[in-house]
Design a protein around this motif. Structure first.
Motif, short mmCIF file in Angstrom:
data_model
loop_
_atom_site.label_atom_id
_atom_site.label_comp_id
_atom_site.label_asym_id
_atom_site.label_seq_id
_atom_site.Cartn_x
_atom_site.Cartn_y
_atom_site.Cartn_z
N MET B 22 0.88 -1.19 0.00
CA MET B 22 0.00 0.00 0.00
C MET B 22 0.90 1.22 0.00
O MET B 22 1.32 1.68 1.07
CB MET B 22 -0.88 0.01 1.27
N GLY B 23 1.22 1.72 -1.18
CA GLY B 23 2.18 2.82 -1.25
C GLY B 23 3.54 2.33 -0.77
O GLY B 23 4.07 1.35 -1.31
N SER B 24 4.08 2.98 0.24
CA SER B 24 5.40 2.58 0.71
C SER B 24 5.32 1.56 1.86
O SER B 24 6.30 0.95 2.21
CB SER B 24 6.19 3.82 1.17
N THR B 25 4.12 1.38 2.41
CA THR B 25 4.00 0.46 3.54
C THR B 25 3.49 -0.90 3.08
O THR B 25 2.73 -1.00 2.12
CB THR B 25 3.03 0.99 4.60
N GLU B 26 3.93 -1.92 3.79
CA GLU B 26 3.47 -3.28 3.49
C GLU B 26 2.39 -3.67 4.49
O GLU B 26 2.52 -3.43 5.70
CB GLU B 26 4.64 -4.26 3.60
N VAL B 27 1.33 -4.24 3.98
CA VAL B 27 0.26 -4.69 4.86
C VAL B 27 0.14 -6.19 4.72
O VAL B 27 -0.04 -6.71 3.62
CB VAL B 27 -1.08 -4.02 4.49
N ALA B 28 0.26 -6.92 5.81
CA ALA B 28 0.15 -8.38 5.76
C ALA B 28 -1.30 -8.78 6.02
O ALA B 28 -1.77 -8.67 7.15
CB ALA B 28 1.08 -9.01 6.78
N ALA B 29 -1.99 -9.19 4.96
CA ALA B 29 -3.37 -9.63 5.13
C ALA B 29 -3.39 -11.01 5.79
O ALA B 29 -4.29 -11.32 6.57
CB ALA B 29 -4.08 -9.68 3.78
N LEU B 30 -2.40 -11.82 5.48
CA LEU B 30 -2.22 -13.11 6.16
C LEU B 30 -0.79 -13.12 6.69
O LEU B 30 0.14 -12.81 5.95
CB LEU B 30 -2.44 -14.28 5.21
N ASP B 31 -0.64 -13.49 7.93
CA ASP B 31 0.68 -13.33 8.53
C ASP B 31 1.11 -14.64 9.19
O ASP B 31 1.01 -14.81 10.39
CB ASP B 31 0.63 -12.19 9.55
N GLY B 32 1.54 -15.57 8.38
CA GLY B 32 2.08 -16.81 8.91
C GLY B 32 1.02 -17.80 9.33
O GLY B 32 0.87 -18.08 10.52
N ILE B 33 0.28 -18.32 8.38
CA ILE B 33 -0.78 -19.28 8.69
C ILE B 33 -0.31 -20.68 8.37
O ILE B 33 0.11 -20.96 7.24
CB ILE B 33 -2.06 -18.93 7.92
N THR B 34 -0.36 -21.56 9.35
CA THR B 34 -0.04 -22.96 9.12
C THR B 34 -1.24 -23.77 9.61
O THR B 34 -1.66 -23.63 10.76
CB THR B 34 1.22 -23.35 9.90
N HIS B 35 -1.76 -24.56 8.68
CA HIS B 35 -2.98 -25.27 9.05
C HIS B 35 -3.26 -26.40 8.06
O HIS B 35 -2.85 -26.33 6.91
CB HIS B 35 -4.17 -24.30 9.06
N GLN B 36 -3.94 -27.44 8.54
CA GLN B 36 -4.34 -28.54 7.65
C GLN B 36 -5.86 -28.68 7.70
O GLN B 36 -6.45 -28.67 8.78
CB GLN B 36 -3.69 -29.84 8.09
#
Lengths: 424, 236
Positions: B22-36
């Protein structure tokens, strides 16, 4: 109805998508339709015009060089009551050509007499040409009945004549003229044959008041004896007397390759022997080449104009398809989510543009065939639709559909499915 | 969570991150999901707006790719697939049910159900019969010739479900599938999902409504792009 063939299914889908906006599809098609129709119609008119021009030139004989007497400009003449004007080609010109140039098959003299032709109460004014028996061969006139003038007619100064078909029909509407006599001026001549008419060139006459057109041929020797070489024309307050030995000399060349050389030699000879420019040299072969060159330029110009109209049609297609792609962004997203590859989306939109331009092309071909027929019927202009023209125009229209559909299709295929699905 | 053997896993996320610029900033919509997600399970994915549920569903549905981490469908990683292979995977192994149905308006009910089949390389012999069976099953057997604008919202969503089932997918992904429906119709649709679950289908249902989330066997709650908790719904 479910169609199993992937291609036909895509075509059907394309058509049903186009039918969602019937008016828009119709208007887009019109652009291509008129483009294609104008290509075909213009080519047909152009082809017809150049073909008739070339036919006229061909009738003059592509192996001939034609020398003609031309009346010099008036200002050289004094304002006397009685003027005698001698100009034009002479027998010595003819003999000089005949005796000088090898490669010449024959040199045919033609003298024209401005007299009316009568049979009973029927009158007409054809070109009355006094010439020799080899005139027919050099100009390729075809005998309809009887015979043409013979060498014997010439040497015996026979009062014989040959009519062209239209003159024969006018003077003898119900019977064969062969063996009958007709009157020219105060002289009676016996008709020995009839030749078929030829194109409009044959009707070009020194005296333009020809009613029927056509020609009448009689032996040069007989013509000279009967009418002489001087012609008198009455004008208000003056008399014009002109003396012309020969109105035309037709040089029949053996080999077409020699034609330009002999034409140049004739020009050089005439410049040397005549003080005034009272002659002209017509080389049908040169005219033919020039006509072909003109036709080529004509075709390029017409092609460019037609190409521009097709281009405009193509831009119309592209414009509409870009709008369609934007409009159907969500559909594209759905299809991509459901397994459509980029290729499938490209094909889908290309099929739509091709259907649009193909329909326009087909209708354009139909219209393009009708227009020349209308032109021919109403404007009395010859038109020729070559088989290549509709095929070419249709092919180009489909090609334009593909080319101008590529970019919108590419845009559609490269949409991000996530974005496309979010599109309202 | 108990480790599962590969055959039992329908889909697996390994440390998945999805970052937007988003412009110069990073937005993590998902941040490290581990799942089965196990085969035959019925999951609801819940979370407030902006929690990353839609992003997760897009990645699970292979219409988006993780920025980092790996996503495996039936044991095979998705990151190695090119765009065409990904399209094939979506068509053959995943079924989508969207909030706004997303039927194609020019096509009738039967054709809409068959859309995922149309993009197969070959037309399978069973396709037409199966499409008719599915239409029958979702209660639209008599309306196969109708186009979407002639159907009610509930009927359109039933067509969408039939479409999701046509290729017998490994995963059924539903994004707020009842969001546009009144409660009675929503209940009917949810009953269809219950039936599918009973038949052993793997269903992932994204919703923000707690009552709907609770119908699933298991619920995953997302907060700020991370798994906040995984709950087993005893009531289901």
């Amino acid at each position: 109805m479910i169609i199993r063939s992937p291609f036909l299914r895509t075509v059907r889908l394309g058509i049903s998508s186009l039918l969602l906006h019937k008016l828009r599809a119709f208007l887009t098609t019109l652009g291509v339709l008129f483009g294609v129709a104008s290509v075909i119609a213009m080519l047909a008119v152009g082809e017809g015009a150049s073909e008739s021009a070339q036919e006229q030139i061909r009738q003059l004989g592509s192996q001939n060089v034609i020398l003609r007497s031309v009346k010099p400009p008036e200002d050289q003449q004094s304002n006397q009551d009685v003027r005698v004007l001698a100009y034009g080609l002479t027998d010595s010109d003819r003999l000089r050509i005949e005796n000088t140039y090898p490669g010449v098959r024959s040199v045919i003299p033609v003298m024209q007499v401005p007299e009316e032709v009568r049979k009973g109460t029927r009158v007409c004014r054809p070109r009355v040409l006094c010439t020799r028996s080899d005139y027919r061969e050099a100009t390729g006139r075809v005998i309809y009945e009887g015979r043409f003038l013979s060498e014997l007619d010439e040497s015996l100064e026979e009062p014989a004549c040959v009519l062209s078909y239209e003159v024969a029909r006018h003077l003898f509407p119900f019977s064969s003229p062969v063996g009958e006599s007709i009157r020219i001026g105060g002289e009676y001549l016996e008709v020995v044959g009839v030749v078929l008419p030829r194109g409009p060139v044959g009707q070009v006459s020194i005296d333009s008041s020809t009613e029927v057109g056509g020609d009448l041929f009689l032996p040069l020797s007989a013509g000279r004896r009967m009418f002489g070489t001087t012609q008198v024309k009455m004008r208000s307050g003056s008399r014009d007397i002109t003396e012309v030995e020969l109105h035309e000399i037709i040089v029949d060349v053996r080999k077409a390759a020699d034609v330009p050389m002999i034409a140049d030699a004739c020009r050089a000879m005439l410049i040397r022997e005549h003080n005034d420019k009272d002659w002209e040299v017509i080389v049908p072969l040169e005219l033919l080449l020039r006509a072909e060159e003109t036709k080529r330029i004509f075709n390029i110009v017409l092609g460019s104009i037609a190409g521009i109209s097709l281009l405009v049609g193509g831009i119309g297609i592209m414009n509409v398809m870009l709008a369609t792609v934007t409009e159907r962004t969500r559909e594209i997203g759905i299809r991509r989510a459901l397994g459509a590859k980029r290729k499938d989306i490209v094909i889908q939109f290309l099929v739509e543009t091709t259907v649009l331009s193909g329909c326009g092309g087909l209708a354009g071909v139909a219209l393009g065939l009708i227009i020349p027929a209308i032109v021919e019927a109403t404007a009395d202009m010859p038109t020729i639709v070559t088989p290549q023209a509709p095929a070419l125009a249709f092919g180009i229209s489909v090609g334009i559909g593909v080319v101008f559909g590529l970019y919108p299709a590419w845009r559609a295929a490269n949409m991000d499915p996530v974005e496309a699905l979010r599109h309202e | 969570m108990t480790p599962q053997t590969q055959t039992e896993v329908a889909a697996e996320l390994v440390n998945v991150r999805r970052v937007y610029q988003m412009g110069s900033t990073e937005v993590a919509a998902l941040d490290g999901i581990t799942h089965q997600f196990g085969r035959g399970e019925y999951w609801s994915i819940m979370g407030s707006s902006g929690s990353g549920k839609s992003t997760l569903l897009n990645i699970l549905g292979c219409i988006d790719r993780p920025t980092e981490g790996e996503y495996l469908v039936g044991g095979s990683p998705v990151s190695t697939l090119d765009d065409d292979q990904l399209s094939e995977l979506r068509g053959a192994r995943l079924g989508f049910v969207f909030q706004s149905y997303n039927l194609i308006p020019q096509l009738d009910v039967l054709e809409n159900i068959l859309v995922p089949v149309m993009y197969r390389d070959e037309w399978p012999a069973w396709a037409l019969d199966r499409a008719k069976d599915l239409a029958e099953r979702v209660g639209l057997g008599g309306r196969t010739g109708h186009r979407p604008p002639e159907l009610s919202g509930g009927q359109q969503q039933r067509v969408a479900i039939a479409r999701a089932l046509i290729n017998d997918p490994d995963l059924i992904l539903a994004d707020e599938a009842t969001g546009n429906l009144d409660s009675k119709t929503a209940e009917e649709i949810l009953e269809v999902f219950d039936e599918l679950h009973a038949e052993g289908k793997t269903i992932l249902l994204v919703t923000h409504e707690r009552s709907i989330g609770l119908r699933a066997e298991l619920t995953m709650k997302l907060v700020d792009g991370r798994i906040d908790e995984v709950v087993e719904n005893r009531s289901s």
